[in-house]
Design a protein around this motif. Structure first.
Motif, PDB file in Angstrom:
ATOM      1  N   ASP A   1       4.420   8.970  -2.643  1.00 35.13           N
ATOM      2  CA  ASP A   1       5.474   8.016  -2.293  1.00 35.13           C
ATOM      3  C   ASP A   1       6.373   7.754  -3.496  1.00 35.13           C
ATOM      4  OD1 ASP A   1       4.539   7.764   0.264  1.00 35.13           O
ATOM      5  OD2 ASP A   1       3.815   5.706   0.045  1.00 35.13           O
TER       6      ASP A   1
ATOM      7  N   ASN B   1      -1.381   9.315  -6.758  1.00 36.94           N
ATOM      8  CA  ASN B   1      -2.487   8.868  -5.914  1.00 36.94           C
ATOM      9  C   ASN B   1      -2.024   7.716  -5.037  1.00 36.94           C
ATOM     10  OD1 ASN B   1      -4.424  10.511  -7.461  1.00 36.94           O
ATOM     11  ND2 ASN B   1      -4.007   9.043  -9.079  1.00 36.94           N
ATOM     12  N   GLY B   2      -2.721   7.522  -3.931  1.00 40.92           N
ATOM     13  CA  GLY B   2      -2.451   6.370  -3.090  1.00 40.92           C
ATOM     14  C   GLY B   2      -3.180   5.145  -3.618  1.00 40.92           C
TER      15      GLY B   2
ATOM     16  N   VAL C   1       0.865  -1.185   0.000  1.00 41.99           N
ATOM     17  CA  VAL C   1       0.000   0.000   0.000  1.00 41.99           C
ATOM     18  C   VAL C   1       0.901   1.234   0.000  1.00 41.99           C
ATOM     19  CG1 VAL C   1      -1.740   1.285   1.290  1.00 41.99           C
ATOM     20  CG2 VAL C   1      -1.856  -1.214   1.170  1.00 41.99           C
ATOM     21  N   VAL C   2       0.594   2.182  -0.903  1.00 39.56           N
ATOM     22  CA  VAL C   2       1.373   3.416  -1.005  1.00 39.56           C
ATOM     23  C   VAL C   2       0.447   4.621  -0.857  1.00 39.56           C
ATOM     24  CG1 VAL C   2       3.208   2.436  -2.443  1.00 39.56           C
ATOM     25  CG2 VAL C   2       1.193   3.415  -3.536  1.00 39.56           C
ATOM     26  N   ALA C   3       1.020   5.719  -0.428  1.00 39.06           N
ATOM     27  CA  ALA C   3       0.280   6.976  -0.292  1.00 39.06           C
ATOM     28  C   ALA C   3       0.638   7.893  -1.458  1.00 39.06           C
ATOM     29  CB  ALA C   3       0.637   7.656   1.025  1.00 39.06           C
ATOM     30  N   ALA C   4      -0.196   8.868  -1.703  1.00 39.24           N
ATOM     31  CA  ALA C   4       0.096   9.853  -2.746  1.00 39.24           C
ATOM     32  C   ALA C   4       1.447  10.497  -2.451  1.00 39.24           C
ATOM     33  CB  ALA C   4      -1.001  10.908  -2.790  1.00 39.24           C
TER      34      ALA C   4
ATOM     35  N   ARG D   1       7.441   9.413  -8.354  1.00 41.84           N
ATOM     36  CA  ARG D   1       6.465   9.299  -7.265  1.00 41.84           C
ATOM     37  C   ARG D   1       5.058   9.036  -7.797  1.00 41.84           C
ATOM     38  NH1 ARG D   1       8.537  11.621  -2.520  1.00 41.84           N
ATOM     39  NH2 ARG D   1      10.604  12.483  -2.835  1.00 41.84           N
ATOM     40  N   THR D   2       4.205   8.520  -6.906  1.00 41.34           N
ATOM     41  CA  THR D   2       2.800   8.318  -7.256  1.00 41.34           C
ATOM     42  C   THR D   2       2.057   9.651  -7.159  1.00 41.34           C
ATOM     43  OG1 THR D   2       2.154   7.893  -4.979  1.00 41.34           O
ATOM     44  CG2 THR D   2       2.793   5.981  -6.302  1.00 41.34           C
TER      45      THR D   2
ATOM     46  N   ARG E   1      -2.844   0.477  -3.880  1.00 41.77           N
ATOM     47  CA  ARG E   1      -2.042  -0.730  -3.699  1.00 41.77           C
ATOM     48  C   ARG E   1      -1.300  -1.007  -4.992  1.00 41.77           C
ATOM     49  NH1 ARG E   1      -3.200  -6.416  -3.641  1.00 41.77           N
ATOM     50  NH2 ARG E   1      -5.404  -6.024  -3.921  1.00 41.77           N
TER      51      ARG E   1
END
Length: 125
Positions: free
Chosen positions: A82, A100-101, A77-80, A97-98, A103
């Motif tokens: 990351d 949006n958050g 699971v990642v957060a916006a 980086r992402t 999986r």
């Protein structure tokens, strides 16, 4: 002369327990921590199979280069915001980086792979 005032740590302001996924020697654990900092639960984390792409985010390479590091794994699971991949181009590192958050459903690259602009680095659901 006056004695210096004692420094008293502030009381924690967190009112709910926190949960973490912790990786120790390649094994993942789900750990719950009380507001006091005491560990209240440790359980082996279950492996969640990746989901197919369902309209989440496709993280793309911003430029041509090579994959230097991958900082996520499928199912994580990642957060916006990351960092997903660190690329190297012309001896400079770029953190990708992402937006949006979600999986991580897929990471179709590996360390050392050459990538071009807009190549898929990860899929986030």
């Amino acid at each position: 002369p006056e004695a210096p005032a004692a420094v008293v740590p502030a009381a924690p302001t967190q009112s709910a327990a926190a949960a973490y996924n912790v990786n120790v020697n390649g094994t993942s654990y789900y750990v719950e921590v009380a507001p006091s900092g005491a560990i209240t639960s440790i359980e082996p984390a279950t492996v969640i199979p990746p989901l197919p792409f369902d309209g989440g985010e496709i993280v793309k390479a911003p430029m041509a280069g090579h994959v230097l590091r991958i900082t996520v794994k499928e199912g994580q699971v990642v957060a916006a915001g990351d960092v997903v991949v660190v690329m190297e181009a012309m001896k400079m590192e770029t953190e990708v980086r992402t937006r949006n958050g979600g999986r991580v459903a897929s990471v179709p690259v590996k360390v050392g792979d050459p990538v071009g602009p807009n190549d898929t680095l990860a899929i986030i659901n």
